[in-house]
Design a protein around this motif. Structure first.
Motif, PDB file in Angstrom:
ATOM      1  N   ARG A   1       0.916  -1.206   0.057  1.00 32.93           N
ATOM      2  CA  ARG A   1       0.063  -0.064  -0.035  1.00 32.93           C
ATOM      3  C   ARG A   1       1.055   1.107  -0.090  1.00 32.93           C
ATOM      4  O   ARG A   1       0.361   2.389  -0.288  1.00 32.93           O
ATOM      5  N   ASN A   2       2.159   1.206   0.480  1.00 27.99           N
ATOM      6  CA  ASN A   2       3.040   2.430   0.662  1.00 27.99           C
ATOM      7  C   ASN A   2       4.404   2.217  -0.264  1.00 27.99           C
ATOM      8  O   ASN A   2       4.912   3.187  -0.235  1.00 27.99           O
TER       9      ASN A   2
ATOM     10  N   ASP B   1       3.848   5.050   7.469  1.00 25.39           N
ATOM     11  CA  ASP B   1       2.536   4.891   8.107  1.00 25.39           C
ATOM     12  C   ASP B   1       1.515   5.913   7.423  1.00 25.39           C
ATOM     13  O   ASP B   1       0.315   5.698   7.124  1.00 25.39           O
TER      14      ASP B   1
ATOM     15  N   ASP C   1       0.628   4.811   3.992  1.00 29.13           N
ATOM     16  CA  ASP C   1       0.184   3.965   3.860  1.00 29.13           C
ATOM     17  C   ASP C   1      -1.542   3.994   3.716  1.00 29.13           C
ATOM     18  O   ASP C   1      -2.192   5.023   4.696  1.00 29.13           O
ATOM     19  N   ALA C   2      -2.245   3.686   2.799  1.00 29.62           N
ATOM     20  CA  ALA C   2      -3.611   4.082   2.797  1.00 29.62           C
ATOM     21  C   ALA C   2      -4.449   3.659   4.032  1.00 29.62           C
ATOM     22  O   ALA C   2      -5.436   4.137   4.369  1.00 29.62           O
ATOM     23  N   ASP C   3      -3.993   2.522   4.478  1.00 28.93           N
ATOM     24  CA  ASP C   3      -4.553   1.993   5.708  1.00 28.93           C
ATOM     25  C   ASP C   3      -4.125   2.541   6.963  1.00 28.93           C
ATOM     26  O   ASP C   3      -4.462   2.126   8.205  1.00 28.93           O
TER      27      ASP C   3
ATOM     28  N   HIS D   1      -2.120   1.537  11.505  1.00 27.46           N
ATOM     29  CA  HIS D   1      -3.091   0.815  12.174  1.00 27.46           C
ATOM     30  C   HIS D   1      -2.501  -0.684  12.306  1.00 27.46           C
ATOM     31  O   HIS D   1      -2.366  -1.252  11.457  1.00 27.46           O
ATOM     32  N   ASP D   2      -2.318  -1.001  13.572  1.00 24.18           N
ATOM     33  CA  ASP D   2      -1.936  -2.663  13.680  1.00 24.18           C
ATOM     34  C   ASP D   2      -3.187  -3.205  14.348  1.00 24.18           C
ATOM     35  O   ASP D   2      -3.489  -3.068  15.811  1.00 24.18           O
TER      36      ASP D   2
END
Length: 185
Positions: A136-137, A169, A172-174, A177-178
Motif C-alpha cells: 500500500r505504501n 504509516d 499507507d492507505a490503511d 493501524h496494527d
C-alpha cells in the motif's frame, strides 16, 4: 580477469575480489587493538564500518539474484533462506532478514541498493526501509528513498528509524493501524 575481446570476465572478477578481501580482513581482525593509537583505532573502526557497508551491498545484491534465479533451490535443494542459514551457520531469522531485505530492495527499492553500494547507508538502514515498505505504501516510499537515505546521515539511527516508520504509516492507505493492538491481552 580480462578476456581477449576487451570484456571483463565478471565471474573471475567477483571470485578474485572475494578471494582477495578475505585475507585482508583476516589480517585486520588479527591486529591487536591495544597496539593502535587512539586516533588510529577510531579512524580504523570507522573505515571498517565503511568496508562493511560495501560487503553488505555486495551480499544483498548477490542474495537477491540467487533468490530471483532460484539457484539455491535448483542446485542445492534449498530455498535461499534455508541455504544461507545452513551454509553460513546463521540463525534462520538472520538469514531470512538478509534475503528478505535483499529481495525487496532489488525489486521495489532500487535507490536503497544504490545508496548501500555507495556506502551512504548500512544494511540496518536498508532493512528498516524494506520492512517499512508494503504493497500500500511502496510506491510513495520508493519516491522518497533518496531523501530518506540522505537523512540517515543527519540523525541518530533510532530517530531516523522512527521517522521512516512514521512516514511509511502516513503513506499507507490503511495508516499505521496494527489490528493486533486491538486484541485484549
Amino acid at each position: 580477469m580480462f578476456e581477449g575481446n576487451g570484456h571483463i570476465d565478471l565471474d573471475g572478477a567477483a571470485a578474485t575480489g572475494v578471494a582477495a578481501a578475505g585475507p585482508v580482513l583476516s589480517t585486520m581482525a588479527s591486529i591487536p587493538p591495544a597496539v593502535l593509537s587512539d586516533e588510529a583505532l577510531a579512524s580504523a573502526t570507522l573505515a571498517l564500518e565503511q568496508a562493511r557497508r560495501f560487503l553488505d551491498a555486495a551480499e544483498l545484491s548477490w542474495l537477491a539474484e540467487l533468490d530471483r534465479r532460484g539457484t539455491t533451490d535448483a542446485r542445492f535443494g534449498q530455498r535461499t533462506v534455508a541455504w544461507l542459514a545452513h551454509e553460513a551457520k546463521l540463525p534462520r531469522a538472520v538469514a531470512s532478514a538478509r534475503v528478505g531485505t535483499a529481495a525487496k530492495v532489488a525489486s521495489q527499492l532500487p535507490e536503497v541498493g544504490d545508496a548501500l553500494r555507495e556506502g551512504h547507508i548500512g544494511f540496518d538502514h536498508a532493512r528498516v526501509l524494506a520492512d517499512a515498505a508494503n504493497p500500500r505504501n511502496v510506491d510513495g516510499l520508493a519516491g522518497v528513498t533518496a531523501e530518506l537515505c540522505d537523512a540517515a546521515q543527519l540523525a541518530t539511527f533510532a530517530r531516523w528509524q522512527a521517522e521512516v516508520r512514521g512516514l511509511a504509516d502516513l503513506l499507507d492507505a490503511d495508516g499505521g493501524h496494527d489490528p493486533h493492538g486491538d486484541l485484549p491481552e
